[in-house]
Design a protein around this motif. Structure first.
Motif: not given
Length: 381
Positions: A64-69, A75-82, A92-100, A161-167
């Motif tokens: 499931a996507l937690a972030v869409e932008a 475009a950026t999408a985010g997934v919460i790690k289980d 529980g970390a939010l992992i985001r990918s921004t694709v340009r 592809i830029t990968i980021s992790v909140d906190d």
């Protein structure tokens, strides 16, 4: 299955089934899912939710996507790690990918976003200066963006592809990243995409059941492997059936102590060079939180194998065990074989004369054999 029931076969899947623990998904799998969703949205204007990916062993989890932008050219999408039932600090970390979009012919370029580390020291499977996105997750993301490109009529995927992790920088303080020169955040990891949960008692019990099943099936040669890469290598070397494969993980002592009471003719221990250097130094629990690679020990082994004082000093000061190995390989010092031989002898000591011959295979992160010690039993000189 749970409790005292027996699994019907061996290997990692059977052991996981026996523990009753719920598996989870690696940071690499989550990053791939987020990347796939983001690139799909970049090309189509719509985010797939949930987004399904295919992992190296064929599993097809949906996220499931937690972030869409979206914005101009990205475009950026985010997934919460289980992480399932694993006590993983990134659960529980939010992992985001921004694709340009990049110009045609640019290929796939990876960047470290906020919360993802950068490699600053040699000895890792990535060059200094590279984002800490490991080779298998990179390959997985390349495969998925290539498939998305083809589905939308494009000949190739030319994207950043830029990968980021909140906190991620804060979470990374609870990992070994700062000590091995990965600064600024977490690593994006995973060789199978699946987090195998390790409850110590449940996993050790599953190792015992794996030995029981192998013995009941008439198997005389088993292999204790530290992970999926070493399991693949030992299967290729010895053509062992799945029932003969014990997912030892970090619990080398559990395998050896149980075989001491319930022997088979032969045990192959196969694992990463760094982990098996811990066994060589006398550690029976190979987890990074409970034992570390002793570079002074490696320097002493290297000196015994012909290294001069300068090389031994370099080994002692190396960033990682793999870096120490590479220094010795370049100088023609067989540190891999020396570690394998010492690990074999430590294993025989734990077996205390049980009628089990032991050989050891050390591999690097790609599964390439970097050290071997021939089988030796309790009565061999």
């Amino acid at each position: 299955m749970h409790g005292g029931s027996f699994v019907s076969g061996g290997g990692r899947a059977a052991q996981l089934k026996h523990t009753g623990l719920r598996p989870g998904w690696t940071t690499g799998a989550c990053a791939t899912a987020a990347t796939t969703a983001a690139y799909t949205a970049l090309l189509s204007g719509e985010f797939p939710d949930p987004v399904t990916i295919t992992l190296p062993k064929g599993q097809t989890p949906a996220f499931a996507l937690a972030v869409e932008a979206t914005g101009t050219g990205f475009a950026t999408a985010g997934v919460i790690k289980d992480a399932g039932d694993d006590p993983d600090v990134t659960h529980g970390a939010l992992i985001r990918s921004t694709v340009r979009a990049l110009p045609p012919g640019s290929g796939v370029v990876f960047r470290a976003g906020e919360g993802v580390g950068t490699v600053t020291l040699p000895g890792l499977p990535l060059e200094v200066g590279e984002p800490a996105i490991n080779p298998v997750p990179r390959q997985l993301m390349r495969e998925h963006v290539t498939a998305v490109a083809a589905a939308h009529g494009r000949r190739s995927a030319d994207v950043e592809i830029t990968i980021s992790v909140d906190d991620g920088a804060e979470i990374a303080r609870s990992t070994w990243n700062p000590r091995i020169g990965i600064l600024g955040g977490l690593s994006i990891l995973g060789t199978t995409g699946v987090v195998v949960p390790y409850s110590c008692s449940a996993w050790i019990d599953s190792i015992r059941r794996g030995v029981d099943v192998a013995r009941a099936g008439g198997i005389t040669h088993v292999a204790g492997c530290t992970g999926s890469t070493s399991e693949r290598t030992v299967t290729e070397l010895y053509e062992l059936p799945e029932i003969a494969l014990l997912d030892m993980g970090d619990f080398a002592g559990a395998v050896l102590k149980y075989l001491r009471r319930h022997p088979v003719d032969r045990l192959t221990v196969c694992g990463g060079f760094a982990k098996l250097s811990k066994l060589a130094a006398g550690h029976l629990d190979l987890h990074s939180a409970r034992s570390q690679v002793d570079k002074t020990f490696l320097a002493d082994l290297a000196r015994a194998g012909g290294a001069d004082g300068a090389l031994a000093a370099e080994v002692a000061a190396a960033n990682t065990g793999l870096a120490a190995l590479r220094l010795c390989e370049a100088a023609g010092v067989p540190l891999g074989d020396l570690v394998a031989a010492r690990a074999r002898d430590e294993a025989l000591a734990v077996l205390r004369g049980a009628p089990v011959a032991v050989d050891v295979v050390c591999v690097d992160r790609a599964g390439v054999v970097v050290g071997r010690a021939a089988a030796r039993g309790p009565k061999d000189p």
